[in-house]
Design an enzyme around this catalytic site. Structure first.
Site, PDB file in Angstrom:
ATOM      1  N   HIS A 176       9.298  -3.293   3.326  1.00 54.46           N
ATOM      2  CA  HIS A 176       9.016  -3.486   2.010  1.00 54.46           C
ATOM      3  C   HIS A 176      10.282  -4.043   1.312  1.00 54.46           C
ATOM      4  O   HIS A 176      10.104  -4.951   0.391  1.00 54.46           O
ATOM      5  CB  HIS A 176       8.306  -2.570   1.643  1.00 54.46           C
ATOM      6  N   SER A 226       6.772  -0.536  10.200  1.00 54.73           N
ATOM      7  CA  SER A 226       5.390  -0.211   9.682  1.00 54.73           C
ATOM      8  C   SER A 226       5.429   1.101   9.140  1.00 54.73           C
ATOM      9  O   SER A 226       5.942   2.057   9.562  1.00 54.73           O
ATOM     10  CB  SER A 226       4.572  -0.334  10.722  1.00 54.73           C
ATOM     11  N   HIS A 245       9.109   0.887   3.285  1.00 54.01           N
ATOM     12  CA  HIS A 245      10.189   1.046   4.356  1.00 54.01           C
ATOM     13  C   HIS A 245      11.117  -0.157   4.269  1.00 54.01           C
ATOM     14  O   HIS A 245      10.734  -0.977   3.042  1.00 54.01           O
ATOM     15  CB  HIS A 245       9.533   1.148   5.838  1.00 54.01           C
ATOM     16  N   VAL A 253      10.988  -7.485   9.679  1.00 56.10           N
ATOM     17  CA  VAL A 253      12.287  -6.684   9.801  1.00 56.10           C
ATOM     18  C   VAL A 253      11.915  -5.793  10.825  1.00 56.10           C
ATOM     19  O   VAL A 253      10.748  -5.061  10.827  1.00 56.10           O
ATOM     20  CB  VAL A 253      12.323  -5.794   8.374  1.00 56.10           C
ATOM     21  N   ALA A 280       4.053   4.007   0.909  1.00 55.54           N
ATOM     22  CA  ALA A 280       4.765   4.192   2.143  1.00 55.54           C
ATOM     23  C   ALA A 280       5.888   3.209   2.640  1.00 55.54           C
ATOM     24  O   ALA A 280       5.898   2.819   3.714  1.00 55.54           O
ATOM     25  CB  ALA A 280       3.721   4.657   3.313  1.00 55.54           C
ATOM     26  N   MET A 340       0.940  -1.209  -0.113  1.00 53.06           N
ATOM     27  CA  MET A 340       0.035   0.125   0.044  1.00 53.06           C
ATOM     28  C   MET A 340       0.790   1.317  -0.207  1.00 53.06           C
ATOM     29  O   MET A 340       0.434   2.382   0.471  1.00 53.06           O
ATOM     30  CB  MET A 340      -1.082  -0.056   1.178  1.00 53.06           C
TER      31      MET A 340
END
Length: 281
Positions: free
Chosen positions: A36, A186, A33, A177, A31, A29
């Site tokens: 991801h 998150s 980090h 992570v 954003a 989705m």
């Protein structure tokens, strides 16, 4: 790197791939980090071609305010992905492209996996997740799709989705992570103040101690112990702590030697909802 915004363009592009090309999908989705990035890096290592979807899915938000506040950072996301590999395909559709005029979710029977923990507190959430993931899997037809274990319940539900819909794809779960202090990465972490981001490390510290206690104590004892720890930290509001079987997500009644268990937790702080989980054995 290729940025695609429409289903038709993506479908046309993927149809030109060679038959022996393996295709990885990383649904996000945005954003993005480090968590991801780890998913994408693994997908790049294991596949000839990788599609990363960036789509804030409205049907999985039961709280309109949470949807409104969810960060959308496409330019920064593209920069992150380009540093990983320049041959990634980014699929970033708008709501109409994915839902047309009917922005509603499909109703699924996930065999009870969606009725506990997150499902108990976020009505309709997993129907929304299932709807968009099914749409992406059907569109992309990947060899493998990658999901983080931070959303472990979601991971189990997506595996069930592919089973009941007979979707031929390997669902790959990737380890959580964490930030240096143990807080699970998150997108919502960015909404925390610096001080509260440090305080939120208490979540993981409590889970690791709970894991140690689970070796000698009952699930009921450990659950009650965690609850008491958060009562002493009023700035962290415990929504739930649950200990469940890792495969069925059913609550533990009595520990069995041949079963795997996990602890699941949801906490509010500064109006931000954080979730985490840990394998107990």
């Amino acid at each position: 790197m290729l940025l695609i915004n429409t289903r038709k363009e993506l479908k046309d592009h993927l149809s030109s791939l060679k038959k022996n090309d393996s295709l990885g999908l990383v649904p996000t989705m945005g954003a993005l980090h480090i968590g991801h990035a780890a998913l994408v890096e693994r997908a790049v290592q294991e596949n000839s071609v990788v599609v990363v979807s960036i789509f804030v899915n409205p049907t999985q938000f039961n709280n309109p305010e949470d949807l409104e506040n969810y960060p959308q950072t496409l330019t920064a996301d593209l920069d992150i992905l380009e540093k990983i590999a320049n041959h990634i395909i980014v699929f970033a559709p708008n709501i109409q492209e994915m839902y047309a005029e009917n922005v509603t979710s499909t109703t699924y029977d996930f065999d009870g996996l969606d009725k506990v923990m997150e499902g108990a507190f976020r009505e309709g959430h997993f129907d929304g997740v299932g709807t968009i993931v099914e749409a992406l899997l059907t569109l992309v037809k990947p060899t493998r799709a990658y999901f983080g274990e931070k959303d472990y319940q979601q991971l189990q539900i997506i595996k069930k989705l592919t089973e009941i819909r007979h979707i031929p794809v390997e669902i790959v779960g990737c380890p959580i992570v964490r930030e240096e202090n143990g807080l699970a990465f998150s997108s919502r972490n960015e909404r925390l103040t610096e001080n509260m981001r440090k305080e939120a490390s208490f979540i993981y510290r409590t889970l690791t101690t709970a894991k140690k206690k689970f070796g000698t104590e009952s699930a009921v004892y450990v659950t009650e112990w965690v609850t008491k720890q958060f009562e002493e930290h009023p700035e962290l509001e415990l929504e739930y702590i649950a200990i469940a079987q890792a495969d069925t997500l059913k609550p533990v009644v009595k520990k069995q030697k041949n079963k795997k268990y996990r602890a699941f937790i949801a906490v509010y702080t500064e109006g931000v909802r954080l979730i985490d989980n840990i394998a107990l054995n």
